[in-house]
Design an enzyme around this catalytic site. Structure first.
Site, mmCIF file in Angstrom:
data_model
loop_
_atom_site.group_PDB
_atom_site.id
_atom_site.type_symbol
_atom_site.label_atom_id
_atom_site.label_comp_id
_atom_site.label_asym_id
_atom_site.label_seq_id
_atom_site.Cartn_x
_atom_site.Cartn_y
_atom_site.Cartn_z
ATOM 1 N N ASP A 148 -6.475 3.542 -17.766
ATOM 2 C CA ASP A 148 -6.648 3.824 -16.338
ATOM 3 C C ASP A 148 -6.531 2.531 -15.529
ATOM 4 O O ASP A 148 -7.312 1.601 -15.707
ATOM 5 C CB ASP A 148 -8.046 4.462 -16.173
ATOM 6 C CG ASP A 148 -8.259 5.068 -14.817
ATOM 7 O OD1 ASP A 148 -7.437 4.831 -13.912
ATOM 8 O OD2 ASP A 148 -9.260 5.786 -14.660
ATOM 9 N N ASP A 217 -7.492 12.158 -8.564
ATOM 10 C CA ASP A 217 -8.391 13.032 -9.346
ATOM 11 C C ASP A 217 -8.470 14.474 -8.834
ATOM 12 O O ASP A 217 -8.506 14.724 -7.635
ATOM 13 C CB ASP A 217 -9.809 12.457 -9.332
ATOM 14 C CG ASP A 217 -9.892 11.169 -10.109
ATOM 15 O OD1 ASP A 217 -8.834 10.569 -10.400
ATOM 16 O OD2 ASP A 217 -11.017 10.750 -10.422
HETATM 17 C C1 GAL Z 1 -10.577 7.567 -12.433
HETATM 18 C C2 GAL Z 1 -9.789 8.575 -13.237
HETATM 19 C C3 GAL Z 1 -10.732 9.662 -13.693
HETATM 20 C C4 GAL Z 1 -11.823 9.035 -14.537
HETATM 21 C C5 GAL Z 1 -12.519 7.917 -13.771
HETATM 22 C C6 GAL Z 1 -13.502 7.161 -14.657
HETATM 23 O O1 GAL Z 1 -9.738 6.561 -12.004
HETATM 24 O O2 GAL Z 1 -8.746 9.096 -12.448
HETATM 25 O O3 GAL Z 1 -10.025 10.650 -14.413
HETATM 26 O O4 GAL Z 1 -11.246 8.547 -15.719
HETATM 27 O O5 GAL Z 1 -11.581 6.994 -13.267
HETATM 28 O O6 GAL Z 1 -14.091 6.073 -14.018
#
Ligand code: GAL
Length: 395
Positions: A148, A217
């Site tokens: 990520d 998200d």
């Molecule tokens: C976001 C991601 C989510 C989750 C989250 C965790 O950037 O899109 O799916 O992984 O971080 O902090």
């Protein structure tokens, strides 16, 4: 850089990396299926909860329906030791033992990190330790990595001299972790998460991505799911066995949507050949939730071995028809009604000739599990608001 030269560079990268990509396509020959901790548990995830989810995946019949990966998202990370090796925090006392447990159930374990110094939740990222982290994951027995972007965007990329330079930095960061994963010789699904920036579908495969998030998200509302799901139009050409568009994880069973809305969610994700990563608490499922998640015919549309993503083929106001080619010349067809829920169900006319079928076709209503017989030409279906009629059409 001119777009033509970007395309040339991408094609070159594609050609150079083809041997490892063959291995990857065996790895995610169909869209990955499993569960991920984030949507329901967020930071409240620990070893005992993960074990309970693995148990429930087996007991509920989800494993037998095709779900495999048990994925720990953000907030497992602890500190690095003097040699730079990452350790899990106190919530996960023994990651190797946890992987062994998950494997003993016939399932696989996934984990999460970031190319930046910090993850999105502010935990330790892999920046400067990519190869070392890949080795650690392999030693633990990890089978899937969600990578990520998070703080890599705010740190390295923000300081880049130009948008092109920032783009190259991001590509380099994903390539670096992919190289690290390949060095481990362990098959580890590589799931890119950078929210669809810079048209990731155009280059995600060239950095070894088995899937790439195409959006920001999801959350457990019809409005967000609808925006993301119907917003995938036009991306079908970028998906293929080994690398898939990922419109984010499922919210089915989290309670924020009505049954018709969750049916729309599942149907759309199956038509999109999306990874099916349940995001609910598998230990507390109603029989309706289990039925939604384990419908074999819906899963078969998602997992069809032809590996073609579906796309929008018709839209008129709030009504849409999406179609996905399946093996043997069949097609999955979703007829959606996006009208507000205070309205009555609507009749939508499906034109089988427009879908490429000249002669009479065999039609099956997937959610009803009912054969509708042979039909030719036009067929009217009644679709509830926020709902779907999902058909399987065989020539
Ligand atoms: C976001 C991601 C989510 C989750 C989250 C965790 O950037 O899109 O799916 O992984 O971080 O902090």
């Amino acid at each position: 850089m001119k777009s033509a030269s970007i395309v040339c560079l991408l094609l070159a990268a594609f050609a150079v990396s083809s041997p490892s990509r063959a291995q990857e396509s065996a790895l995610a020959a169909t869209p990955p299926m499993g569960w991920n901790s984030w949507n329901h548990f967020a930071e409240k995830i620990d070893d005992a909860t993960v074990r309970a989810q693995a148990d429930a995946m087996v007991a509920s019949g989800m494993r037998d329906a095709g779900y495999v990966y048990i994925n720990i998202d953000d907030t497992w990370e602890g500190q690095r030791d003097a040699q730079g090796f990452i350790h899990a925090n106190q919530k996960f006392p023994d990651m190797k033992a946890l992987a062994d447990y998950v494997h003993s159930k016939g399932l696989k374990l996934g984990i999460y990190s970031s190319p930046g110094p910090k993850t999105c939740a502010g935990y330790e990222g892999s920046y400067g330790h990519e190869e070392q982290d890949a080795q650690t994951y392999a030693q633990w027995g990890v089978d899937y990595l969600k990578y990520d972007l998070c703080s890599f965007n705010d740190s390295a990329m923000k300081q880049a001299a130009s948008p092109e330079a920032a783009h190259q930095l991001m590509i380099g960061a994903y390539q670096k972790m992919h190289d690290g994963l390949l060095k481990t010789k362990r098959p580890i699904v590589f799931s890119l998460c950078q929210y669809g920036m810079d048209s990731v579908w155009r280059w995600g495969a060239s950095v070894g991505g088995n899937s790439w998030r195409t959006t920001d998200d999801i959350n457990d509302t019809y409005e967000r799911m609808e925006t993301i799901g119907f917003g995938q139009a036009g991306l079908s050409r970028y998906a293929a066995p080994g690398h898939w568009n990922d419109p984010d994880m499922l919210e089915v069973g989290n309670g924020g949507m009505k049954p018709d809305e969750y049916r729309t969610h599942m149907s759309l994700w199956a038509l999109l050949a999306a990874p099916l990563l349940a995001g609910n608490d598998l230990t507390k499922m109603t029989s309706e939730t289990v039925a939604l998640l384990t419908n074999r015919e819906v899963i078969a549309i998602d997992q069809d071995p032809l590996g073609k993503q579906g796309d929008r083929v018709w839209a008129e106001g709030a009504y849409e028809i999406w179609a996905k080619p399946l093996t043997g010349g069949a097609k999955a067809v979703g007829v959606f009604n996006r009208q507000s829920t205070w309205m009555k169900p609507s009749q939508v006319e499906v034109d089988f000739r427009m879908l490429g079928f000249k002669d009479a076709v065999h039609v099956r209503d997937v959610w009803q599990g009912k054969d509708l017989g042979r039909i030719s030409g036009l067929y009217k279906v009644t679709v509830p608001t926020h709902g779907v009629v999902l058909l399987r059409i065989t020539p």
